[in-house]
Write a protein that holds these residues in place. Sequence first.
Motif, PDB file in Angstrom:
ATOM      1  N   SER A  93      -5.408 -11.640   1.734  1.00  0.00           N
ATOM      2  CA  SER A  93      -5.037 -10.364   0.781  1.00  0.00           C
ATOM      3  C   SER A  93      -6.339  -9.423   0.779  1.00  0.00           C
ATOM      4  N   ASP A  94      -7.531  -9.896   0.919  1.00  0.00           N
ATOM      5  CA  ASP A  94      -8.739  -9.531   0.802  1.00  0.00           C
ATOM      6  C   ASP A  94      -9.140  -8.492   1.982  1.00  0.00           C
ATOM      7  N   LEU A  95      -8.228  -8.849   3.231  1.00  0.00           N
ATOM      8  CA  LEU A  95      -8.226  -8.059   4.468  1.00  0.00           C
ATOM      9  C   LEU A  95      -7.073  -7.232   4.709  1.00  0.00           C
ATOM     10  N   PHE A  96      -5.727  -7.753   4.613  1.00  0.00           N
ATOM     11  CA  PHE A  96      -4.709  -6.941   4.621  1.00  0.00           C
ATOM     12  C   PHE A  96      -3.906  -6.728   3.441  1.00  0.00           C
ATOM     13  N   ASP A  97      -3.409  -5.277   3.216  1.00  0.00           N
ATOM     14  CA  ASP A  97      -2.728  -4.720   2.289  1.00  0.00           C
ATOM     15  C   ASP A  97      -1.359  -5.152   2.212  1.00  0.00           C
ATOM     16  N   SER A  98      -0.987  -5.547   3.427  1.00  0.00           N
ATOM     17  CA  SER A  98       0.662  -5.789   3.685  1.00  0.00           C
ATOM     18  C   SER A  98       0.653  -6.582   5.013  1.00  0.00           C
ATOM     19  N   VAL A  99       1.561  -7.401   5.100  1.00  0.00           N
ATOM     20  CA  VAL A  99       1.839  -8.347   6.281  1.00  0.00           C
ATOM     21  C   VAL A  99       3.333  -7.893   6.766  1.00  0.00           C
ATOM     22  N   LEU A 100       3.847  -7.686   7.822  1.00  0.00           N
ATOM     23  CA  LEU A 100       4.825  -7.231   8.251  1.00  0.00           C
ATOM     24  C   LEU A 100       5.173  -8.026   9.527  1.00  0.00           C
ATOM     25  N   ALA A 101       6.583  -8.592   9.741  1.00  0.00           N
ATOM     26  CA  ALA A 101       6.754  -9.242  10.865  1.00  0.00           C
ATOM     27  C   ALA A 101       7.166  -8.515  12.170  1.00  0.00           C
ATOM     28  N   LYS A 102       6.745  -8.983  13.294  1.00  0.00           N
ATOM     29  CA  LYS A 102       7.456  -8.528  14.579  1.00  0.00           C
ATOM     30  C   LYS A 102       8.633  -9.429  14.894  1.00  0.00           C
ATOM     31  N   PRO A 103       9.636  -9.083  15.465  1.00  0.00           N
ATOM     32  CA  PRO A 103       9.882  -7.546  15.865  1.00  0.00           C
ATOM     33  C   PRO A 103      10.128  -6.661  14.420  1.00  0.00           C
ATOM     34  N   PHE A 104       9.826  -5.481  14.532  1.00  0.00           N
ATOM     35  CA  PHE A 104       9.505  -4.758  13.585  1.00  0.00           C
ATOM     36  C   PHE A 104      11.042  -4.109  13.027  1.00  0.00           C
ATOM     37  N   ASP A 105      11.054  -3.754  11.806  1.00  0.00           N
ATOM     38  CA  ASP A 105      11.920  -2.858  11.198  1.00  0.00           C
ATOM     39  C   ASP A 105      11.339  -1.580  10.877  1.00  0.00           C
ATOM     40  N   ILE A 106      11.553  -0.406  11.772  1.00  0.00           N
ATOM     41  CA  ILE A 106      10.941   0.700  11.362  1.00  0.00           C
ATOM     42  C   ILE A 106      10.936   1.259  10.123  1.00  0.00           C
ATOM     43  N   ASP A 107      12.204   1.295   9.676  1.00  0.00           N
ATOM     44  CA  ASP A 107      12.435   1.821   8.263  1.00  0.00           C
ATOM     45  C   ASP A 107      11.384   1.334   7.265  1.00  0.00           C
ATOM     46  N   LEU A 108      11.273  -0.075   7.327  1.00  0.00           N
ATOM     47  CA  LEU A 108      10.535  -0.916   6.417  1.00  0.00           C
ATOM     48  C   LEU A 108       8.782  -0.421   6.686  1.00  0.00           C
ATOM     49  N   ILE A 109       8.554  -0.235   7.946  1.00  0.00           N
ATOM     50  CA  ILE A 109       7.185  -0.010   8.398  1.00  0.00           C
ATOM     51  C   ILE A 109       6.881   1.306   7.343  1.00  0.00           C
ATOM     52  N   ILE A 110       7.773   2.322   7.793  1.00  0.00           N
ATOM     53  CA  ILE A 110       7.648   3.808   7.264  1.00  0.00           C
ATOM     54  C   ILE A 110       7.599   3.657   5.727  1.00  0.00           C
ATOM     55  N   THR A 111       8.314   2.902   5.027  1.00  0.00           N
ATOM     56  CA  THR A 111       8.576   2.713   3.721  1.00  0.00           C
ATOM     57  C   THR A 111       6.993   2.125   3.117  1.00  0.00           C
ATOM     58  N   GLU A 112       6.529   1.184   3.871  1.00  0.00           N
ATOM     59  CA  GLU A 112       5.417   0.481   3.580  1.00  0.00           C
ATOM     60  C   GLU A 112       4.165   1.548   3.612  1.00  0.00           C
ATOM     61  N   VAL A 113       3.953   2.247   4.652  1.00  0.00           N
ATOM     62  CA  VAL A 113       3.242   3.007   5.084  1.00  0.00           C
ATOM     63  C   VAL A 113       3.130   4.313   4.086  1.00  0.00           C
ATOM     64  N   ARG A 114       4.154   4.851   3.635  1.00  0.00           N
ATOM     65  CA  ARG A 114       3.996   5.934   2.489  1.00  0.00           C
ATOM     66  C   ARG A 114       3.594   5.074   1.127  1.00  0.00           C
ATOM     67  N   LYS A 115       4.254   3.987   0.938  1.00  0.00           N
ATOM     68  CA  LYS A 115       3.770   3.327  -0.494  1.00  0.00           C
ATOM     69  C   LYS A 115       2.141   3.034  -0.485  1.00  0.00           C
ATOM     70  N   LEU A 116       1.509   2.585   0.642  1.00  0.00           N
ATOM     71  CA  LEU A 116       0.075   2.346   0.707  1.00  0.00           C
ATOM     72  C   LEU A 116      -0.558   3.757   0.866  1.00  0.00           C
ATOM     73  N   LEU A 117      -0.132   4.704   1.503  1.00  0.00           N
ATOM     74  CA  LEU A 117      -1.001   5.985   1.418  1.00  0.00           C
ATOM     75  C   LEU A 117      -0.865   6.441   0.042  1.00  0.00           C
ATOM     76  N   LEU A 118       0.213   6.458  -0.810  1.00  0.00           N
ATOM     77  CA  LEU A 118       0.515   7.075  -2.118  1.00  0.00           C
ATOM     78  C   LEU A 118      -0.531   6.262  -2.851  1.00  0.00           C
ATOM     79  N   ALA A 119      -0.588   4.973  -2.942  1.00  0.00           N
ATOM     80  CA  ALA A 119      -1.408   4.227  -3.726  1.00  0.00           C
ATOM     81  C   ALA A 119      -2.855   4.309  -3.405  1.00  0.00           C
ATOM     82  N   ALA A 120      -3.304   4.735  -2.320  1.00  0.00           N
ATOM     83  CA  ALA A 120      -4.699   4.946  -2.015  1.00  0.00           C
ATOM     84  C   ALA A 120      -5.100   6.211  -2.487  1.00  0.00           C
ATOM     85  N   HIS A 121      -4.150   7.239  -2.924  1.00  0.00           N
ATOM     86  CA  HIS A 121      -4.843   8.412  -3.256  1.00  0.00           C
ATOM     87  C   HIS A 121      -4.509   8.804  -4.731  1.00  0.00           C
TER      88      HIS A 121
END
Length: 121
Positions: A93-121
């Motif tokens: 967790s010191d390196l990765f903010d989130s770990v998602l499995a492949k094959p990927f669920d695009i909706d889950l990735i987009i949700t995670e991207v938005r969440k992390l970008l919101l938290a970073a700002h």
Amino acid sequence: MATILIVDDECSFAETLGFALEDEGFTVVTASNGRRGLELLNRERPSLIITDFMMPVMDGLEFATSVRALPSAGHLPIILMSGAQAYIGMSRSDLFDSVLAKPFDIDLIITEVRKLLLAAH
């Protein structure tokens, strides 16, 4: 909108994910390995990184370790996308903010991207 750096040696994965993120309004840049990803960091100034684990030249663990050591990029959220090696990322967790499995669920990735970008700002 934010720029996202995708680092993955599987071109089809990077393209598919890139198109989906662009459809959501993000700018996407891609690199085929960690060393190339580091080269793109300063030029492209992404707001978030999505990386694979198993790649030639520099793997995802080496890449994330290098990013965290950079004063200009050490704060960036990093998502690890991995299959069999996901358990390694989950213990770093010191390196990765989130770990998602492949094959990927695009909706889950987009949700995670938005969440992390919101938290970073």
